[in-house]
Design a protein around this motif. Sequence first.
Motif, PDB file in Angstrom:
ATOM      1  N   ALA A  93       0.866  -1.177   0.000  1.00 26.62           N
ATOM      2  CA  ALA A  93       0.000   0.000   0.000  1.00 26.62           C
ATOM      3  C   ALA A  93       0.903   1.227   0.000  1.00 26.62           C
ATOM      4  O   ALA A  93       2.059   1.157   0.420  1.00 26.62           O
ATOM      5  N   GLU A 136      -3.616  -2.306  -0.381  1.00 26.48           N
ATOM      6  CA  GLU A 136      -2.917  -3.015  -1.458  1.00 26.48           C
ATOM      7  C   GLU A 136      -3.817  -3.227  -2.675  1.00 26.48           C
ATOM      8  O   GLU A 136      -3.342  -3.249  -3.809  1.00 26.48           O
ATOM      9  N   GLY A 171       3.678  -7.528   5.747  1.00 27.96           N
ATOM     10  CA  GLY A 171       3.621  -8.827   5.074  1.00 27.96           C
ATOM     11  C   GLY A 171       3.914  -8.830   3.585  1.00 27.96           C
ATOM     12  O   GLY A 171       3.928  -9.897   2.959  1.00 27.96           O
ATOM     13  N   SER A 172       4.153  -7.662   2.985  1.00 25.61           N
ATOM     14  CA  SER A 172       4.412  -7.661   1.543  1.00 25.61           C
ATOM     15  C   SER A 172       5.725  -8.348   1.180  1.00 25.61           C
ATOM     16  O   SER A 172       5.846  -8.919   0.095  1.00 25.61           O
TER      17      SER A 172
HETATM   18  N1  ASP Z   1       0.880  -2.426   3.884  1.00 26.35           N
HETATM   19  C1  ASP Z   1       1.151  -3.453   4.854  1.00 26.35           C
HETATM   20  C2  ASP Z   1       1.697  -2.835   6.121  1.00 26.35           C
HETATM   21  O1  ASP Z   1       1.929  -1.638   6.171  1.00 26.35           O
HETATM   22  C3  ASP Z   1       2.075  -4.495   4.331  1.00 26.35           C
HETATM   23  C4  ASP Z   1       3.418  -4.016   3.868  1.00 26.35           C
HETATM   24  O2  ASP Z   1       3.588  -2.870   3.515  1.00 26.35           O
HETATM   25  O3  ASP Z   1       4.341  -4.841   3.863  1.00 26.35           O
HETATM   26  O4  ASP Z   1       1.862  -3.522   7.089  1.00 26.35           O
END
Ligand code: ASP
Length: 479
Positions: free
Chosen positions: A38, A125, A206-207
């Motif tokens: 995101a 996301e 988690g990305s």
């Molecule tokens: N957008 C999610 C978070 O901020 C996952 C990521 O950015 O990895 O936790």
Amino acid sequence: MIVMKFGGTSVEDAKAINRLAEIVKGRRDRKPVVVVSAMAKVTDALVAMSNAAANGALPEALKQLRQLRQRHLTVLGDLVSGKREAEGRAEIQQQFENLQDVLRGIASLGELSPRTTDNVLSYGEVLSSRIIAAALASRGINAVHVDSRKVIVTDNNFTRAVPQEETTDRFREVVRPLVNADKVPVMGGFIASTPEGITTTLGRGGSDFSAAIVGAALGAKRIEIWTDVSGMMTTDPRLVPDAQRIDAISFDEASELAYFGAKVLHPATLIPAVEKNIPVYVLNSREPSNKGTCIRSQAPKSRNMFRAIAAKKGARVINIRSPRMLMAHGFLRAIFEAFDRHGVTADLVSTSEVSVSVITDSSRDISALLEELRKLGKVEVETGKAIICLVGENVRGRVGMAASVFSVAAGCQVSLHMISQGASEINISFVIEERDVPEVVRALHARFFPAKPESKSGVRETDVVAIPQPTDVEAVEVA
Ligand code: ASP
Ligand code: MG
């Protein structure tokens, strides 16, 4: 085929997404699959919104929703025009209408379940991946949006769902043909769904995990984690301006460093990739030519004794002393059960016949834990400490290593509170006063990371190992 994952700051606005497009263009012949977070801070905003809605502040939640919608519409408008913009706008409007319904639902129930939390958090996301797919397509890249929830299948452990085997089949059916047809799939990280299609998330941050899952499912040649720093450093450059970029690091070394506060990414999320022996590169989207750091299951030996030095401030020493320990075999268990019950993690532990010292971080209130520990023995707490941790595969079985580390510390005239060599035998840690951190880290770095010779081009020579760079010709593709 490669996976390119871009974190929140690498997609935070139109400018960042334009950089991303250039970087992806440069890799087109390597058959990239793009995974995006995101936009920066969006997930936090979604958390705040859902909490506000659950706590009776729906107007506040809806106000934040309008701001977030505006931000996404602006970024879209800055990136694409004409029919693509019109379609994108309609899509964004629709998504925010759905989100608004969810927030109203949360508000009227006054309750926020993990399942609903995942539903709300997924919008970050869902939106970023659609906007970025449109932006890439309008820049001559054959991009197609793939909804991650159609391919990453998890259990229903909402907010930290665990991927299931079926994921690999779905990638083979849905994503592989796109890659083979020279399309560039663009997917949201972090989000997934149960086999029944209920939205789940892989846990905050988690990305990176998504990128590893995608890479493992498709048998990628490499995974690139694009972020806003140039990989991992030999130590904190704010403490030591001479800190050097680490070319290559083993997964175990990176894990030790993460544990002691090196915050570039959490290696645990890379396990699917490491198990398949896929190298993971940490790269800087603001400086794409920088070689970054390669994390792999086995990194080549470094020319220095250590790979890196980490310092974790804000440590607290808890000493538990009990003459009873002499005979009681359940003493250690009782102590660690108490830690467990109170959710307090032990960073370092050392024991003697009658005492146990445990280091924890001092950010939280542990009075309830201390009360319990006092039933087991005499408890003393010292704060204002720091853990210094030196990590390196080279350390294994190395004679005289500890002596040379401690002689540097002795040279700084500081006393060491606790010393521990990790069971993995790739680190050595000790505890000092917080105020001594800068001096000790600088002295250790000067001793163990002598400045590298400048090469003729004025660029620093890298470690003895050559790391395959993105421009390398790739081996034959396995379909
Ligand atoms: N957008 C999610 C978070 O901020 C996952 C990521 O950015 O990895 O936790
Ligand atoms: Mg992130």
